[in-house]
Scaffold this active site. Structure first.
Site, mmCIF file in Angstrom:
data_model
loop_
_atom_site.group_PDB
_atom_site.id
_atom_site.type_symbol
_atom_site.label_atom_id
_atom_site.label_comp_id
_atom_site.label_asym_id
_atom_site.label_seq_id
_atom_site.Cartn_x
_atom_site.Cartn_y
_atom_site.Cartn_z
ATOM 1 N N ARG A 9 -1.375 -8.997 3.996
ATOM 2 C CA ARG A 9 -0.246 -8.069 4.114
ATOM 3 C C ARG A 9 -0.654 -6.627 3.828
ATOM 4 O O ARG A 9 0.149 -5.714 4.012
ATOM 5 C CB ARG A 9 0.870 -8.495 3.166
ATOM 6 C CG ARG A 9 1.426 -9.876 3.543
ATOM 7 C CD ARG A 9 2.629 -10.219 2.763
ATOM 8 N NE ARG A 9 3.706 -9.303 3.166
ATOM 9 C CZ ARG A 9 4.892 -9.262 2.602
ATOM 10 N NH1 ARG A 9 5.173 -10.073 1.621
ATOM 11 N NH2 ARG A 9 5.811 -8.414 3.019
ATOM 12 N N CYS A 10 -1.886 -6.416 3.388
ATOM 13 C CA CYS A 10 -2.367 -5.087 3.020
ATOM 14 C C CYS A 10 -3.161 -4.479 4.173
ATOM 15 O O CYS A 10 -4.132 -5.085 4.649
ATOM 16 C CB CYS A 10 -3.244 -5.190 1.774
ATOM 17 S SG CYS A 10 -4.129 -3.679 1.365
#
Length: 113
Positions: A9-10
């Site tokens: 998600r980063c």
């Protein structure tokens, strides 16, 4: 063998993973939010990074601000907090043999090659 501690998600973690994929296919992806490192593993990572535990903490995370900020914690307690709340671990971390780098910016990992 190269290992990346990755959070899909980063964006920085995804960019670092893409850089690795462009350089080699000989690496292992560890999604550290699911496969949380042990106290011993995290201690070894910190040693390879050449930093102190507080330098690996993401201080803008809500968990840090709400539950930990302002408390005097030992290195061991900081490591324990990162294991209990793995979102606190700065990412991505790329390890090659005895050296580790935080991929911020992602291009920093190129020094491992």
């Amino acid at each position: 063998m190269i290992t990346i501690y990755h959070n899909p998600r980063c964006s920085k973690s995804r960019q670092t993973l893409q850089l690795l994929e462009s350089k080699t296919n000989d690496f292992e992806v560890i999604k550290y939010l699911e496969d949380i490192p042990s106290e011993k593993e995290l201690s070894e990572i910190i040693k390879k990074l050449g930093i102190t535990p507080i330098e690996l903490v993401r201080k803008n995370e809500a968990i840090w601000k709400e539950k930990i900020k302002g408390k005097e914690l030992s290195d061991k307690e900081l490591i324990s907090a990162m294991i209990t709340h793995p979102k606190l671990i700065e990412r991505p971390i790329v390890i090659k043999e005895k050296k580790a780098i935080i991929g911020r910016p992602p291009e920093k990992v190129l020094s491992l090659f």
